[in-house]
Design a protein around this motif. Structure first.
Motif: not given
Length: 249
Positions: A107-112
């Motif tokens: 999710a963090v990678e998607r958020a970035l």
């Protein structure tokens, strides 16, 4: 121990301690905590341990890196009390948490992915109903609700320099533009990943300065590595625990 011990079976506390790089007091503490089965006693009252105790201690020490000290303790206590199903449930919870942490990282990678330098300046970005937003921004309450956190948490992040909302000229309320909303989302995900505010602050600052996620690549790589290492240590712990269970019969 419920059986007659042969002299070759007997281990003194110091023998068990040295074998595992511990102090004799630590061994006694582990026994008192239920991590080890109760020790046998000599006619003079001295503790005697066996290879079964050594296997229990090996299992516990192998479980700690993947499950943490508290849960590893609970697992061993359950096993030693004959409650294997409870031990397996605790192990399942750890694996579920690891899976959740992996999903958080994703999710963090998607958020970035949408942290491009021009996204924050798009006209009207982040606007919603007039009751909760102003052009190009959102009030603190709706943003907190969207993230599933308290408004006080956002104010804490603001004091830490992680988000920089402006004040609405009519109401004086905080207004978060699209860039601030994304920063808040990123902070939220990183906090879920175990990062402290003081660790997150320079990452957010670097992202703002660089206009992209490159500064976070090292942190994300480290996060991947920690999750992989945790998964491997869980396998090691499972093998040692299985050996102990087999020895217990």
């Amino acid at each position: 121990m419920g059986r007659n011990l042969q002299s070759g079976d007997r281990l003194r506390p110091v023998d068990l301690a040295r074998r595992h790089g511990l102090s004799t007091q630590a061994v006694r503490n582990y026994e008192e905590a239920g991590i080890l089965p109760a020790a046998g006693r000599t006619p003079h009252g001295y503790r005697t341990y066996t290879p079964l105790h050594a296997a229990a201690l090996s299992a516990f020490l192998a479980l700690v890196p993947g499950h943490g000290h508290r849960r590893a303790t609970s697992i061993m206590q359950a096993v030693n009390q004959g409650a294997s199903e409870e031990a397996f449930r605790l192990i399942d919870e750890s694996h579920a948490q690891l899976l959740d942490d992996r999903r958080t990282l994703q999710a963090v990678e998607r958020a970035l992915e949408d942290l491009g330098p021009t996204a924050a300046s798009e006209p009207g970005a982040g606007s919603g109903s007039a009751a909760v937003t102003r052009p190009g921004g959102v009030f603190i309450g709706p943003l907190a609700d969207k993230l599933g956190i308290r408004s006080a948490t956002l104010r804490t992040w603001e004091r830490a320099g992680l988000v920089h909302p402006r004040r609405d000229p009519l109401t004086g309320y905080r207004v978060y533009d699209e860039a601030d909303a994304r920063d808040a989302r990123l902070v939220h995900q990183l906090r879920r990943g175990g990062y402290l505010l003081e660790q997150i602050a320079p990452l957010i600052a670097q992202v703002r300065a660089a206009g992209g996620l490159e500064p976070l690549e090292a942190a994300l790589c480290d996060w991947h590595g920690r999750l992989t290492a945790r998964g491997r240590t869980m396998l090691t712990g499972a093998a040692e625990l299985d050996a102990y269970l087999r020895r217990r019969g």
